[in-house]
Structures are given as structure tokens and as C-alpha cells.
Design an enzyme around this catalytic site. Structure first.
Site, PDB file in Angstrom:
ATOM      1  N   CYS A 107       0.845  -1.204   0.000  1.00 23.48           N
ATOM      2  CA  CYS A 107       0.000   0.000   0.000  1.00 23.48           C
ATOM      3  C   CYS A 107       0.880   1.253   0.000  1.00 23.48           C
ATOM      4  O   CYS A 107       1.536   1.532  -0.988  1.00 23.48           O
ATOM      5  CB  CYS A 107      -0.996  -0.046   1.154  1.00 23.48           C
ATOM      6  SG  CYS A 107      -2.334   1.163   0.981  1.00 23.48           S
ATOM      7  N   HIS A 131      -3.707  -4.981   0.609  1.00 23.70           N
ATOM      8  CA  HIS A 131      -3.139  -5.484   1.857  1.00 23.70           C
ATOM      9  C   HIS A 131      -3.222  -7.007   1.878  1.00 23.70           C
ATOM     10  O   HIS A 131      -4.262  -7.547   2.246  1.00 23.70           O
ATOM     11  CB  HIS A 131      -3.896  -4.914   3.059  1.00 23.70           C
ATOM     12  CG  HIS A 131      -3.591  -3.482   3.330  1.00 23.70           C
ATOM     13  ND1 HIS A 131      -2.582  -3.084   4.181  1.00 23.70           N
ATOM     14  CD2 HIS A 131      -4.141  -2.358   2.857  1.00 23.70           C
ATOM     15  CE1 HIS A 131      -2.529  -1.768   4.212  1.00 23.70           C
ATOM     16  NE2 HIS A 131      -3.455  -1.284   3.417  1.00 23.70           N
ATOM     17  N   GLU A 148      -1.950  -8.999   3.939  1.00 19.93           N
ATOM     18  CA  GLU A 148      -2.109  -9.484   5.318  1.00 19.93           C
ATOM     19  C   GLU A 148      -3.541  -9.311   5.816  1.00 19.93           C
ATOM     20  O   GLU A 148      -3.887  -9.768   6.898  1.00 19.93           O
ATOM     21  CB  GLU A 148      -1.112  -8.765   6.242  1.00 19.93           C
ATOM     22  CG  GLU A 148      -1.473  -7.343   6.671  1.00 19.93           C
ATOM     23  CD  GLU A 148      -1.231  -6.249   5.620  1.00 19.93           C
ATOM     24  OE1 GLU A 148      -1.016  -6.587   4.427  1.00 19.93           O
ATOM     25  OE2 GLU A 148      -1.268  -5.068   5.992  1.00 19.93           O
TER      26      GLU A 148
END
Lengths: 253, 203
Positions: free
Chosen positions: B78, B177, B179
Site C-alpha cells: 500500500c 493489503h 495481510e
């Protein structure tokens, strides 16, 4: 294409999940981390923890819970309740939240929205608005729906977005826990008034209600709680109904 | 392998660290960019504002550029991806400039873009290996590379098509993202780690 989101909300107190009906009559329903990770597996797009005690003493417990959750949850986690200052926001993000919901604190001091957005980015600042239909308009309430303000919800949502909130979490106090559908007029009015995403909250009783909030209501996301915790519907049921209604939904892995 | 997450001090790193922490890998958080370069993999995480993060890279910007050009593996997520570009309309500050181009605001009805979006035209094998077809985004800005040959995946928000991922050697930038993109996102990062571990600096 960006998909519509289904967000599972867990009202927490003392690191346990509770869910009230119209903000009173609390009952405990389970362990937040277990529930959050179960909802992720079932296809929930995000998780929200709302700390309904929202006290300074509880915040330590809440942040500890966020930390334990972030290590096991791999979808976004928003926490709200009792977050007052930019330092609180920093601590919440540091603890494991991806986004922070600001409600009473934003009403008391709207600058906290812009300060938070400048430091952490608008995408992690969620303006949480509780609204109740009164005398021909939607009045904003704070402190878990107990304290009336002079603010009108649609205008207040626009101000929150202008000040830096990256998302509006809009709860109808009238509908909360009643399971007779979201307040579509309120949702639509706010979605039309702001250019940031709107999360509809309060009133989900079945899958059709969720679909209506996203289509007629114009919300980007629908928040559900009690009907999931009670097993009335599953996340998969709701996602299937959304897809069948022609809404863009994330493909399950 | 030593994995260093550069810590701008601005966000949740727990999930990311958990994803990165494999069997034999050691994950460290580092707030000093010069020290962060002594690693096998540098991770530039995703939460914060461009100017503030650029200011934290500034003290060792040239060594950082040299390290990446010489093949130090890097994962930018990001904001971390945006820092791999030259500059951003979000605010002043100098980016790393590994990729030519600026970061500009998304041209869309709803900004920020928050939610899950499809990953299109993914040419990097990591996407197929991880079965990552939809990823979680939370961004108001996107990278506009002058040379499109580095773009290895795209996404589109309200008609604005922007790079979902860019690749230059063993540096990978992702606008989403991983994660926060559930099991396929976790797998995506782990596949990248495996590739770095196997390929080292030549990956």
C-alpha cells in the site's frame, strides 16, 4: 470492481461478546477471537469490535483483545468505543486495529477526525454515527445511544467526511436489535450526501434486509450482529443472497 | 532469513508480522532506515501518510535506492508500494524512485477505496500460486508508472484502472493489503518469501 462488504459486528465488554436489544438488555454470547476467526473462515469481509462499556479502564482490556485478534485474524479489524484522542487512535492501531471508530469523541471535538486522518490516513478513521428519528429528522445521539445532541445525522455525516473520516458507520437506534430491517431512508440519505463509503447498521433480521441496505439503501457495506451470533443465518447464507440479488460479492477462496 | 519491517510508527503491524514469521525466519521491527538495510528482506508496510513516511526514509534514501537497485529483496505494501515511486500528490517528500512515476488520487466517486476488489491480468506467478483473485484495499491514492512493463497486476475502482502490483527484480509492490486478504493473501506473502528464500537476490 469493488465488492459490497458484509461486516460482522461483535459488541464486546470485558473481552466477551455481548449483544443488546436497543442498547439495553445485554447478554453474553461468546469469545470474540473465536467468533471473529470463525466469521473470517465463513466469508465475512471485515470484523468490528464495539466496546459498549467504553470506559478508560476497559480500554486496556480492549487493546489486549485487539492484539490477540490481530495475530489470528487476516481480514480488517475495526475497533470503536471509548476512543477519544489521537493518542488513543495511535494506541488502538498499534494494538492491532486496522481502523478506529470515533463516535462521542468526534461530536465533542470534531478536530480529532482531521488530526487522525492527517497522521494515519483517512482510510483508518471511521466516523460512527448513531441516529434516531425524532420530530421529523434524524437526531445524532452519543454515549451508546443515551445522550441526545443537536446534530442532524445527514449533515453531521457530511461534516465528518469533510473533516477527514474515510468511512461512515451509520447505526439506526430505532432499528438496532429489532430485526425488522435497516433504516433505508436514513442510509440512502447519508450515502447520497457523502463520497466516502457508508456502512449500514442496525436492524438486520434476514438476508433480504442486508440486500436492501446495499441496493435501495446505497450502502457500501452492511453490518450484522445478532442474527449471526444467534445462528439465525450464516455469513455464507448472506453472501449467497447478496450474489443472487446481483450485488458484487467477493469470490470465496 | 532475516526479515526487517520498517516501522513508521503509524499502524497495526501485528497481522503482517504474523504472516511474515515463518518457520526459520526472524522478523524484526526497525525504526531507523539505515539499520533496516542490514537484512535479507526489507518490508515497507502499509499504514500512514506519504510525507511522514518519506521523511523517515530521507536520512538513508540514497543507500536505500542503491540497496534495492543492487537486488535487496523488498516488499512494499500500500503506502509502502507508493514509496517505491518518485513522489505523491498526497503530500511533499521524495520517494525511492525505483519505479518512474507519481502517486495520484484515485479518480472515483467513492474515495477512499475500502474493500475487496478483483485482481485483473495478474502476470506474476505468485497470484496463481496463492489463488489470490480478490484482495483487500484501503487507499485514496494509486501509483501511475510511466513505464507499464513493471505492472504485474491491475485493479479498477469506479472506472479508474490502477496497478495492483509492480515488480522490479526481487522488489514487489502491492497496492492491496495481503495481510488483510484472508487465506489467499497470507499465502501470497508466504509464496513471495519462499521465492526470495530460494532465489536470494537473483529472484
Amino acid at each position: 470492481m469493488l465488492t459490497r462488504r458484509l461486516i460482522a459486528c461483535l459488541d464486546v465488554r470485558d473481552a466477551r461478546v455481548v449483544k443488546g436489544v436497543q442498547f439495553v438488555g445485554l447478554r453474553e454470547v461468546g469469545d470474540p477471537v473465536e467468533l471473529a476467526t470463525r466469521y473470517e473462515v465463513e466469508g465475512a469481509d471485515e470484523i468490528v469490535y464495539l466496546d459498549i462499556a467504553a470506559s478508560a479502564e476497559e480500554r486496556v482490556t480492549l487493546f489486549d483483545l485487539a492484539r490477540r485478534t490481530a495475530e489470528r485474524l487476516f481480514i480488517p479489524l475495526t475497533i470503536g468505543g471509548g476512543i477519544r484522542t489521537v493518542d488513543d487512535i495511535a494506541a488502538a492501531l498499534r494494538a492491532g486495529a486496522d481502523k478506529v471508530g470515533l463516535n462521542s469523541a468526534a461530536v465533542r471535538r470534531p478536530e480529532v477526525l482531521s488530526e487522525g486522518a492527517a497522521r494515519f490516513g483517512a482510510q483508518c478513521i471511521v466516523a460512527s454515527i448513531d441516529a434516531k428519528w425524532e420530530d421529523g429528522r434524524y437526531r445524532v445521539y452519543t454515549h451508546g445511544g443515551r445522550t441526545p445532541t443537536d446534530l442532524e445525522a445527514v449533515g453531521w455525516a457530511a461534516e465528518c467526511a469533510a473533516r477527514g473520516a474515510g468511512e461512515i458507520l451509520l447505526t439506526s437506534i430505532d432499528r438496532d436489535g429489532a430485526r425488522d430491517g435497516y433504516d433505508l431512508a436514513l442510509t440512502r440519505a447519508v450515502a447520497d450526501a457523502v463520497s466516502v463509503p457508508v456502512i449500514a447498521s442496525g436492524g438486520a433480521g434476514n438476508a433480504a434486509h442486508v440486500c436492501a441496505a446495499l441496493s435501495q439503501g446505497g450502502a457500501d457495506a452492511a453490518l450484522v450482529a445478532g442474527i449471526l451470533h444467534d445462528g439465525v443465518v450464516t455469513v455464507a447464507d448472506l453472501k449467497r443472497a447478496m450474489r443472487d440479488a446481483g450485488l458484487a460479492v467477493r469470490e470465496a477462496a | 532469513m532475516k526479515i526487517t519491517v520498517f516501522d513508521y510508527g503509524a499502524g497495526n503491524l501485528h497481522s503482517l508480522v504474523k504472516v511474515l514469521a515463518g518457520e526459520n525466519d526472524r522478523v524484526v521491527l526497525e525504526t531507523d532506515i539505515a539499520r533496516a538495510l542490514a537484512t535479507d528482506l526489507l518490508v515497507l508496510p502499509g499504514v500512514g501518510a506519504f510525507s511522514a513516511a518519506a521523511a523517515q526514509l530521507a536520512p538513508a534514501l540514497n543507500p536505500l535506492r542503491t540497496a534495492l537497485r543492487d537486488g535487496l529483496p523488498c516488499l512494499g505494501i500500500c503506502l509502502g508500494m507508493q514509496l517505491l515511486f518518485e513522489a505523491s500528490d498526497e503530500g511533499p517528500g521524495e520517494g525511492i524512485g525505483l519505479f518512474a512515476g507519481r502517486v495520484t488520487r484515485l479518480d472515483a466517486a467513492r474515495v477512499p477505496q475500502i474493500g475487496w476488489n478483483a485482481v485483473e491480468q495478474a502476470s506474476d506467478p505468485l497470484f496463481a500460486r496463492a489463488n489470490l483473485r480478490s484482495a483487500y484495499y484501503a487507499n485514496s491514492f494509486a501509483c501511475r508508472p510511466r513505464d507499464l512493463s513493471g505492472v504485474v497486476a491491475w485493479s479498477t475502482h469506479d472506472g479508474d484502472r490502477f496497478p495492483a502490483a509492480v515488480r522490479a527484480g526481487s522488489t514487489l509492490g502491492v497496492q492491496f493489503h495481503p495481510e488483510k486478504s484472508s487465506a489467499p493473501g497470507v499465502s501470497f506473502v508466504r509464496q513471495f518469501l519462499t521465492a526470495i528464500r530460494e532465489g536470494g537476490r537473483s529472484c
